[in-house]
Design a protein around this motif. Structure first.
Motif, PDB file in Angstrom:
ATOM      1  N   ALA A   1       0.829  -1.217   0.000  1.00 60.89           N
ATOM      2  CA  ALA A   1       0.000   0.000   0.000  1.00 60.89           C
ATOM      3  C   ALA A   1       0.861   1.263   0.000  1.00 60.89           C
ATOM      4  O   ALA A   1       0.337   2.371  -0.108  1.00 60.89           O
ATOM      5  CB  ALA A   1      -0.916  -0.004   1.229  1.00 60.89           C
ATOM      6  N   ARG A   2       2.182   1.118   0.120  1.00 61.61           N
ATOM      7  CA  ARG A   2       3.099   2.257   0.165  1.00 61.61           C
ATOM      8  C   ARG A   2       3.462   2.719  -1.252  1.00 61.61           C
ATOM      9  O   ARG A   2       3.108   2.070  -2.244  1.00 61.61           O
ATOM     10  CB  ARG A   2       4.377   1.866   0.909  1.00 61.61           C
ATOM     11  N   VAL A   3       4.202   3.826  -1.311  1.00 65.06           N
ATOM     12  CA  VAL A   3       4.699   4.332  -2.592  1.00 65.06           C
ATOM     13  C   VAL A   3       5.873   3.461  -3.035  1.00 65.06           C
ATOM     14  O   VAL A   3       6.781   3.161  -2.252  1.00 65.06           O
ATOM     15  CB  VAL A   3       5.152   5.808  -2.462  1.00 65.06           C
ATOM     16  N   ARG A   4       5.883   3.088  -4.294  1.00 58.38           N
ATOM     17  CA  ARG A   4       6.952   2.254  -4.855  1.00 58.38           C
ATOM     18  C   ARG A   4       7.670   3.022  -5.964  1.00 58.38           C
ATOM     19  O   ARG A   4       7.151   4.022  -6.490  1.00 58.38           O
ATOM     20  CB  ARG A   4       6.381   0.936  -5.387  1.00 58.38           C
ATOM     21  N   ARG A   5       8.847   2.508  -6.337  1.00 59.76           N
ATOM     22  CA  ARG A   5       9.671   3.192  -7.330  1.00 59.76           C
ATOM     23  C   ARG A   5      10.039   2.235  -8.451  1.00 59.76           C
ATOM     24  O   ARG A   5      10.451   1.101  -8.213  1.00 59.76           O
ATOM     25  CB  ARG A   5      10.938   3.721  -6.656  1.00 59.76           C
ATOM     26  N   VAL A   6       9.953   2.756  -9.684  1.00 57.63           N
ATOM     27  CA  VAL A   6      10.369   2.010 -10.866  1.00 57.63           C
ATOM     28  C   VAL A   6      11.475   2.804 -11.536  1.00 57.63           C
ATOM     29  O   VAL A   6      11.281   3.970 -11.925  1.00 57.63           O
ATOM     30  CB  VAL A   6       9.189   1.799 -11.840  1.00 57.63           C
ATOM     31  N   GLU A   7      12.677   2.196 -11.676  1.00 58.25           N
ATOM     32  CA  GLU A   7      13.823   2.858 -12.281  1.00 58.25           C
ATOM     33  C   GLU A   7      13.914   2.517 -13.765  1.00 58.25           C
ATOM     34  O   GLU A   7      13.917   1.346 -14.133  1.00 58.25           O
ATOM     35  CB  GLU A   7      15.131   2.437 -11.600  1.00 58.25           C
ATOM     36  N   LEU A   8      13.991   3.548 -14.588  1.00 59.03           N
ATOM     37  CA  LEU A   8      14.240   3.378 -16.017  1.00 59.03           C
ATOM     38  C   LEU A   8      15.630   3.938 -16.281  1.00 59.03           C
ATOM     39  O   LEU A   8      15.801   5.158 -16.445  1.00 59.03           O
ATOM     40  CB  LEU A   8      13.185   4.106 -16.853  1.00 59.03           C
ATOM     41  N   THR A   9      16.645   3.074 -16.281  1.00 56.97           N
ATOM     42  CA  THR A   9      18.030   3.513 -16.386  1.00 56.97           C
ATOM     43  C   THR A   9      18.843   2.546 -17.234  1.00 56.97           C
ATOM     44  O   THR A   9      18.553   1.335 -17.296  1.00 56.97           O
ATOM     45  CB  THR A   9      18.670   3.645 -14.983  1.00 56.97           C
ATOM     46  N   LYS A  10      19.888   3.075 -17.866  1.00 55.60           N
ATOM     47  CA  LYS A  10      20.751   2.242 -18.713  1.00 55.60           C
ATOM     48  C   LYS A  10      21.743   1.422 -17.887  1.00 55.60           C
ATOM     49  O   LYS A  10      22.371   0.494 -18.417  1.00 55.60           O
ATOM     50  CB  LYS A  10      21.517   3.132 -19.685  1.00 55.60           C
ATOM     51  N   ASP A  11      21.919   1.774 -16.604  1.00 50.59           N
ATOM     52  CA  ASP A  11      22.865   1.077 -15.734  1.00 50.59           C
ATOM     53  C   ASP A  11      22.116  -0.004 -14.939  1.00 50.59           C
ATOM     54  O   ASP A  11      21.346   0.329 -14.029  1.00 50.59           O
ATOM     55  CB  ASP A  11      23.544   2.067 -14.793  1.00 50.59           C
ATOM     56  N   PRO A  12      22.336  -1.284 -15.224  1.00 52.18           N
ATOM     57  CA  PRO A  12      21.606  -2.346 -14.497  1.00 52.18           C
ATOM     58  C   PRO A  12      21.880  -2.349 -13.000  1.00 52.18           C
ATOM     59  O   PRO A  12      21.054  -2.834 -12.222  1.00 52.18           O
ATOM     60  CB  PRO A  12      22.121  -3.639 -15.156  1.00 52.18           C
ATOM     61  N   ARG A  13      23.038  -1.795 -12.576  1.00 52.53           N
ATOM     62  CA  ARG A  13      23.379  -1.796 -11.146  1.00 52.53           C
ATOM     63  C   ARG A  13      22.449  -0.892 -10.351  1.00 52.53           C
ATOM     64  O   ARG A  13      22.339  -1.031  -9.130  1.00 52.53           O
ATOM     65  CB  ARG A  13      24.822  -1.348 -10.964  1.00 52.53           C
ATOM     66  N   HIS A  14      21.822   0.029 -11.016  1.00 48.52           N
ATOM     67  CA  HIS A  14      20.954   0.977 -10.335  1.00 48.52           C
ATOM     68  C   HIS A  14      19.475   0.613 -10.452  1.00 48.52           C
ATOM     69  O   HIS A  14      18.618   1.419 -10.108  1.00 48.52           O
ATOM     70  CB  HIS A  14      21.182   2.394 -10.883  1.00 48.52           C
ATOM     71  N   ARG A  15      19.186  -0.582 -10.936  1.00 50.45           N
ATOM     72  CA  ARG A  15      17.789  -0.991 -11.101  1.00 50.45           C
ATOM     73  C   ARG A  15      17.375  -1.940  -9.991  1.00 50.45           C
ATOM     74  O   ARG A  15      18.139  -2.814  -9.580  1.00 50.45           O
ATOM     75  CB  ARG A  15      17.591  -1.716 -12.438  1.00 50.45           C
TER      76      ARG A  15
ATOM     77  N   PRO B   1      14.306  -4.898  -8.910  1.00 49.28           N
ATOM     78  CA  PRO B   1      13.601  -5.914  -9.722  1.00 49.28           C
ATOM     79  C   PRO B   1      12.469  -5.340 -10.543  1.00 49.28           C
ATOM     80  O   PRO B   1      12.070  -5.944 -11.557  1.00 49.28           O
ATOM     81  CB  PRO B   1      13.097  -6.900  -8.666  1.00 49.28           C
ATOM     82  N   LEU B   2      11.928  -4.182 -10.133  1.00 51.03           N
ATOM     83  CA  LEU B   2      10.836  -3.567 -10.900  1.00 51.03           C
ATOM     84  C   LEU B   2      11.347  -2.713 -12.042  1.00 51.03           C
ATOM     85  O   LEU B   2      10.565  -2.296 -12.906  1.00 51.03           O
ATOM     86  CB  LEU B   2       9.974  -2.696  -9.976  1.00 51.03           C
ATOM     87  N   GLY B   3      12.672  -2.411 -12.070  1.00 45.96           N
ATOM     88  CA  GLY B   3      13.227  -1.464 -13.031  1.00 45.96           C
ATOM     89  C   GLY B   3      13.315  -2.017 -14.441  1.00 45.96           C
ATOM     90  O   GLY B   3      13.060  -3.190 -14.716  1.00 45.96           O
ATOM     91  N   ASP B   4      13.744  -1.111 -15.348  1.00 45.98           N
ATOM     92  CA  ASP B   4      13.852  -1.481 -16.758  1.00 45.98           C
ATOM     93  C   ASP B   4      14.864  -0.549 -17.415  1.00 45.98           C
ATOM     94  O   ASP B   4      15.447   0.333 -16.765  1.00 45.98           O
ATOM     95  CB  ASP B   4      12.490  -1.355 -17.441  1.00 45.98           C
ATOM     96  N   ASP B   5      15.077  -0.730 -18.711  1.00 45.38           N
ATOM     97  CA  ASP B   5      16.056   0.055 -19.448  1.00 45.38           C
ATOM     98  C   ASP B   5      15.621   1.522 -19.533  1.00 45.38           C
ATOM     99  O   ASP B   5      14.451   1.871 -19.334  1.00 45.38           O
ATOM    100  CB  ASP B   5      16.230  -0.525 -20.850  1.00 45.38           C
ATOM    101  N   ALA B   6      16.613   2.392 -19.863  1.00 48.71           N
ATOM    102  CA  ALA B   6      16.353   3.835 -19.921  1.00 48.71           C
ATOM    103  C   ALA B   6      15.350   4.172 -21.018  1.00 48.71           C
ATOM    104  O   ALA B   6      15.116   3.394 -21.950  1.00 48.71           O
ATOM    105  CB  ALA B   6      17.666   4.591 -20.142  1.00 48.71           C
ATOM    106  N   LEU B   7      14.787   5.367 -20.889  1.00 50.87           N
ATOM    107  CA  LEU B   7      13.803   5.848 -21.855  1.00 50.87           C
ATOM    108  C   LEU B   7      14.528   6.472 -23.043  1.00 50.87           C
ATOM    109  O   LEU B   7      15.411   7.328 -22.874  1.00 50.87           O
ATOM    110  CB  LEU B   7      12.895   6.896 -21.195  1.00 50.87           C
ATOM    111  N   LEU B   8      14.169   6.079 -24.241  1.00 52.29           N
ATOM    112  CA  LEU B   8      14.757   6.630 -25.461  1.00 52.29           C
ATOM    113  C   LEU B   8      13.752   7.605 -26.075  1.00 52.29           C
ATOM    114  O   LEU B   8      12.632   7.228 -26.420  1.00 52.29           O
ATOM    115  CB  LEU B   8      15.105   5.516 -26.447  1.00 52.29           C
ATOM    116  N   VAL B   9      14.178   8.868 -26.230  1.00 52.52           N
ATOM    117  CA  VAL B   9      13.291   9.921 -26.719  1.00 52.52           C
ATOM    118  C   VAL B   9      13.931  10.574 -27.941  1.00 52.52           C
ATOM    119  O   VAL B   9      15.155  10.757 -27.997  1.00 52.52           O
ATOM    120  CB  VAL B   9      13.050  10.987 -25.621  1.00 52.52           C
TER     121      VAL B   9
END
Length: 341
Positions: free
Chosen positions: A70-84, A86-94
């Motif tokens: 029920a708490r606030v969660r974080r999803v990392e979108l980053t090119k560095d896998p060390r900073h992700r 389990p919910l994270g994913d690759d960086a955003l390409l714009v």
């Protein structure tokens, strides 16, 4: 009786185990969603209710519980896998508005809408299926919003922040029907493709060189202003010193004049007192002389003259007749010398 005790304990232990197996615990920062596997009509499927912290009935084979944070969660979108996580994913390409490809590292903070956990399970299934929905919708919305920036604006922190606020609004609208809410979006880093990166760095260096030249020109101008101020200050100091010296000389002259005037007044006063004293003495002497003259003008004066004459006579040089004489009679002598009776 002795044989019945183990059986009783075994029964109690079995009942306790059954009771524990028939309960599920929802933690303080969690929400529970109940799915009934057996039921008819509206009694089966996901129960339209969110269950808060505590112990709840869990009948094996009949009930299935989904426990969600029920708490606030974080999803990392980053090119560095060390900073992700389990919910994270690759960086955003714009793609920027002027055609450059930009890699954006960011974090999306979200939570399940209060009271909507059961709807989330109905929509996205059990577990973290909703996270896949979140990342998919986030990428679509963020590409559109950040794609309105040109290449230069990506280097402007204020422009990126304003676009992240705009992206929050867009993403909330997209995720609200899916029972999710975006709390915040934090842009961590940006990176361009190598050829564009070098192009931008060269332009930035040129811009910085131009700014440096402008700064040097402003500095030279300011130094000229400072030099002018220093000259004016020196001039004013000399003027103040000259004025101070003139004022000091004037004050000294005024003081000397005042002192000379006081000395002259003192000398005049002393002369006046001396003259008054001399005048008083002269008047006293004249008064004495007048008194003597008046005294000598009468019989007293004649007698005083005769007495003075007698006192001047030297008896040892006078020869008197032997036949006797009245000269030695004082009265007779005084009468002869001019004394009046």
């Amino acid at each position: 009786m002795k044989r019945s005790i183990p059986w009783t304990a075994a029964v109690v232990a079995f009942l306790l185990a059954l009771l524990v197996a028939s309960m599920v615990r929802v933690g303080p920062d969690e929400v529970g969603v109940l799915t009934r596997n057996v039921g008819f009509g509206s009694q089966g499927g996901v129960v339209s209710e969110d269950f808060g912290p505590g112990w709840h009935l869990n009948v094996p084979m009949i009930h299935h519980w989904t426990i969600l944070p029920a708490r606030v969660r974080r999803v990392e979108l980053t090119k560095d896998p060390r900073h992700r996580s389990p919910l994270g994913d690759d960086a955003l390409l714009v793609q920027s508005s002027d055609g450059d490809r930009v890699i954006v590292d960011l974090e999306v903070f979200y939570r399940i809408l209060p009271g909507h956990a059961h709807k989330l399970v109905q929509d996205s299934g059990v577990g973290d299926g909703h996270v896949r929905v979140l990342k998919s919708l986030a990428r679509d919305s963020l590409r559109v919003v950040f794609g309105t920036l040109d290449t230069e604006q990506f280097y402007d922190p204020q422009a990126r922040h304003e676009k992240s606020r705009e992206a929050i609004t867009e993403l909330r609208a997209a995720l609200a029907p899916r029972s999710l809410e975006v709390v915040d979006i934090l842009v961590l880093d940006i990176e361009f493709e190598p050829k564009y990166e070098q192009k931008i760095k060269d332009k930035k260096l040129a811009d910085q060189s131009g700014e440096l030249n402008k700064a040097q020109a402003r500095s030279a101008k300011e130094r000229a202003v400072v030099a002018g101020i220093q000259l004016e200050t020196t001039k004013q100091v000399k003027l103040i010193e000259t004025t101070a010296e003139a004022e000091s000389a004037r004050i000294r002259a005024e003081a000397e004049k005042h002192a000379a005037q006081r000395r002259a007044e003192a000398d005049l006063y002393r002369s006046q007192l001396t003259a008054k004293g001399n005048l008083a003495v002269a008047r006293a002497e004249a008064k004495v002389k007048r008194a003597k003259t008046a005294a000598l003008g009468g019989s007293g004066g004649a007698n005083l003259a005769a007495l003075e004459a007698v006192s001047k006579i030297k008896i040892d040089s006078i020869a008197f007749p032997t036949g006797g004489s009245d000269w030695f009679d004082v009265r007779t002598m005084a009468t002869r010398l001019g004394a009046r009776p």
